[in-house]
Motif scaffolding. Structure first.
Motif, PDB file in Angstrom:
ATOM      1  N   THR A 313       0.566  -1.097   0.002  1.00 62.86           N
ATOM      2  CA  THR A 313      -0.006   0.049  -0.116  1.00 62.86           C
ATOM      3  C   THR A 313       0.885   1.145  -0.066  1.00 62.86           C
ATOM      4  OG1 THR A 313      -1.789  -1.213   1.277  1.00 62.86           O
ATOM      5  CG2 THR A 313      -1.794   0.967   1.305  1.00 62.86           C
ATOM      6  N   LEU A 390      -3.128  -4.290   1.801  1.00 65.13           N
ATOM      7  CA  LEU A 390      -4.209  -4.016   2.733  1.00 65.13           C
ATOM      8  C   LEU A 390      -4.047  -2.697   3.085  1.00 65.13           C
ATOM      9  CD1 LEU A 390      -5.692  -5.375   5.038  1.00 65.13           C
ATOM     10  CD2 LEU A 390      -3.641  -5.306   6.567  1.00 65.13           C
ATOM     11  N   THR A 391      -5.484  -2.290   3.067  1.00 63.50           N
ATOM     12  CA  THR A 391      -5.494  -0.507   2.943  1.00 63.50           C
ATOM     13  C   THR A 391      -6.625  -0.439   4.110  1.00 63.50           C
ATOM     14  OG1 THR A 391      -7.732  -0.587   1.539  1.00 63.50           O
ATOM     15  CG2 THR A 391      -5.332  -0.558   0.575  1.00 63.50           C
ATOM     16  N   ALA A 392      -6.824   0.983   4.424  1.00 60.67           N
ATOM     17  CA  ALA A 392      -7.603   1.430   5.450  1.00 60.67           C
ATOM     18  C   ALA A 392      -9.112   1.118   4.756  1.00 60.67           C
ATOM     19  CB  ALA A 392      -7.722   2.831   5.641  1.00 60.67           C
ATOM     20  N   TYR A 394     -10.121  -1.871   3.747  1.00 58.13           N
ATOM     21  CA  TYR A 394     -10.311  -3.026   4.160  1.00 58.13           C
ATOM     22  C   TYR A 394     -11.052  -2.843   5.546  1.00 58.13           C
ATOM     23  CZ  TYR A 394     -10.193  -7.790   6.114  1.00 58.13           C
ATOM     24  OH  TYR A 394     -10.401  -9.048   6.379  1.00 58.13           O
TER      25      TYR A 394
ATOM     26  N   ILE B 395      -2.807  -0.014   9.515  1.00 51.88           N
ATOM     27  CA  ILE B 395      -2.310   0.255   7.957  1.00 51.88           C
ATOM     28  C   ILE B 395      -1.377   1.322   7.841  1.00 51.88           C
ATOM     29  CG2 ILE B 395      -3.399   0.411   5.914  1.00 51.88           C
ATOM     30  CD1 ILE B 395      -4.378  -1.996   7.142  1.00 51.88           C
ATOM     31  N   THR B 399       2.450   1.402   6.433  1.00 52.14           N
ATOM     32  CA  THR B 399       2.236   1.844   5.172  1.00 52.14           C
ATOM     33  C   THR B 399       3.358   2.938   4.738  1.00 52.14           C
ATOM     34  OG1 THR B 399      -0.146   1.401   4.991  1.00 52.14           O
ATOM     35  CG2 THR B 399       0.731   2.865   3.433  1.00 52.14           C
TER      36      THR B 399
END
Lengths: 403, 403
Positions: A313, A390-392, A394, B395, B399
């Motif tokens: 990400t 994987l991001t915010a 999700y 995250i 990140t």
């Protein structure tokens, strides 16, 4: 082989003799979204299926596994919005009622009807709404498009493809559709996938080929490491193409096998790419492993690492996180011999950093598809797995109230 | 037994004969943050350790495992900001150089010095900075406080405790400190944990008791399912309390065992509670399992489920996700017999929903600690695991660029 992706190809209704339809029957709170779909073949099919290995399998999975003992099916009724899982005896009765209602509409034996459910776990199906909805379904040979939409839950788009090829000189089609999104880490199949073909196929060979194809496609993807209770992949073959039934020794067996692998890998990648909140597809190639099992384990471990998924990400070439995931995977390796590539940039050689340019490594992390290659240099086995970042997004999708 | 948590208890320097100190030597980019720490006993100690089972173990882990064969140690030198992992032969030399520099400062045999590193993977240590830093360290018996801060990376706060109890009528202390935060899913120990005691203890018994305590504490926590390359838990016992050496048949063995378990479970819970981005500690009790291994597997599977971790964040009593994680865990169960409780609210009985009030179930999801209990009703084994919720904060922390 022709690859067909446009809506006019109809996907699961592309092969001869299939019809489908969908409707909004009121399971989902938004009354305009279709949440009930039916797929049927004009004639009984040879059928194969692979299902979740979960110990808390949903009622429709148990029903399919039982009915597929005979390797025959003609229709599949599917609802979204409710998984019919952790619903006990009543859940099993409701699954049977769904298939009985579809059988009544179609005028066929209910033992030839399979069913699937996807959605929230732990609630009883609104079975009367489903039975009412089934009565109102209209089935057409263009219905594969509506069908591919009605089975979705949090997916941002449908996953579907049509393939066309020749068997015994006859034109054969293979149509496919899948849904995915969250709770994706299949150990036997994926969330929901339906494949149809008009090829004639030997039942045992069909089950074997489906299992092999699923092992290298849906069983190699992960969004979040959560295996679902409802994962199902079902293939119907109605034989209307008129070829000699396919089996191991058929001269065109390889053509069908190749089509099936192409279809399942395409759909699996689309599920990974459309993981909840995902913006990047990651492909992980492991080579030089001492066994196929080790290569698979290592590839999957990397797709399953949340900390590496976050680095994706951030477009951060922090390959040390790959080393940690690799080391934790249980795969045999020698610390002084493995190489790591981000795209085409080699960032580690013999287990330690190369003199790579940070900017080049970072450039390999940009864009919608990231390819990671690790050569263990201790054997000749390989495997490929697919995952996503994987991001915010999700977190957001899975944090909202289910009520 | 007294539980002591205030800074005036000094933690790892609370037992007799221990000193510690820390300094900013320039490994971390922020030059004011301490990134080098040293802990020493006035006399050689009986020592025990448990370490990561990763195949890509870091150089300091390999060094500790080798030196602990003799069950003796006197000091531990630790740096944060760099993991000294995936650094090959040079990494191993640098780990040895760290211990040699500390041995020179202390005037002891370097074979009695252990070392740990934590931080980014894949870069060589700035060994000259570390050697310079070691020369400038000042060690005091109050240094346990500074020590507990210097070993942190993304932790939001230190994890530490002091316990005091009697063995053979002598006052004995056990001090402990740990760090955690991300890449937490130990399979042998946790990120970094140091325990000191002035009790006299038999070497083999100490190793056995440490392993048992770690199995039920650090090996039962997870933040993100990512096992680290550097997980280490080391216990030093210098015997200055003057008791008869503890061993299996010592009348006070149970007192020390209880203190060690209390300490390790406390520190493990604190690591889970302070997971990257976490705002809630989750405790998962599995009971009625058919084996201890199954109970452990099921409890950990739930702490490891991202989709359930997100439900915690949303304070959403979506217990169907627990059923999915339980089913995927590989633990033996009967679908018609398990019960699920959120706090004290029973949401499932015999595998299906109870008539619970949604508001009550939701209330059980509020607050900083959530307790989940699942009774499988098929055996008599149980286990407890700890984890945390998954938030956008995780995250975010993972990140950012590592450069």
């Amino acid at each position: 082989m022709s690859d067909l992706y446009s809506e006019s190809d109809y996907y699961v209704t592309a092969p001869q003799g299939y019809r489908a339809g969908s409707i909004a029957c009121g399971i989902k709170s938004n009354a305009t979204i279709h949440d009930l779909a039916l797929l049927v073949s004009d004639v009984p099919c040879i059928a194969a299926g692979t299902f979740t290995t979960s110990s808390t399998r949903a009622a429709p999975v148990l029903l399919c596994q039982e009915r597929l003992h005979g390797h025959r099916a003609q229709a599949i009724i599917i609802n979204s919005g409710n998984a019919n899982c952790a619903t006990g005896e009543q859940g099993r009765k409701n699954a049977a009622r769904m298939t009985a209602a579809a059988a009544a509409l179609l005028g066929i034996d209910k033992k030839l009807v399979l069913c699937s459910s996807t959605g929230i776990i732990g609630r009883q199906l609104p079975i009367e709404k489903i039975e009412q909805g089934i009565k109102q379904l209209t089935l057409t040979s263009e219905g594969g498009v509506a069908f591919s939409n009605a089975i979705l839950t949090t997916d941002s788009r449908p996953k579907r493809m049509t393939l066309e090829f020749l068997i015994d000189g006859k034109t054969v089609r293979l149509g496919g559709v899948a849904k995915g999104s969250g709770m994706i880490c299949p150990q036997m199949a994926t969330m929901l996938c339906y494949l149809t073909t008009d090829a004639a196929i030997d039942a045992d060979w069909l089950q074997q080929e489906l299992q092999l194809a699923v092992d290298d496609s849906f069983n190699m993807i992960s969004v979040d490491g959560d295996m679902s209770t409802n994962d199902s992949c079902i293939l119907l073959a109605n034989g209307l193409a008129g070829n000699q039934p396919l089996h191991e020794a058929h001269p065109d067996a390889a053509i069908f096998r190749q089509a099936l692998r192409k279809m399942t890998i395409y759909l699996a990648r689309e599920i990974a790419r459309d993981g909840e909140g995902a913006t990047k597809l990651m492909t992980v190639h492991i080579q030089g492993a001492s066994s196929r099992e080790d290569a698979r384990k290592a590839a999957r471990a990397i797709t399953l690492s949340p900390i590496w998924q976050c680095a994706l990400t951030g477009e951060d070439p922090n390959w040390g996180r790959l080393v940690a995931a690799l080391g934790a995977s249980g795969c045999a390796l020698r610390q002084e011999s493995f190489d790591v590539f981000l795209g085409s940039i080699q960032v580690a050689k013999g287990g330690v950093a190369t003199e790579y340019e940070f900017e080049q490594a970072q450039a390999a992390m940009l864009g919608p598809e990231i390819i990671i290659t690790i050569d263990l240099h201790i054997g000749s086995h390989q495997a490929t797995a697919w995952g996503c970042n994987l991001t915010a997004g999700y977190i957001e999708e899975n944090t909202v109230y289910h009520r």
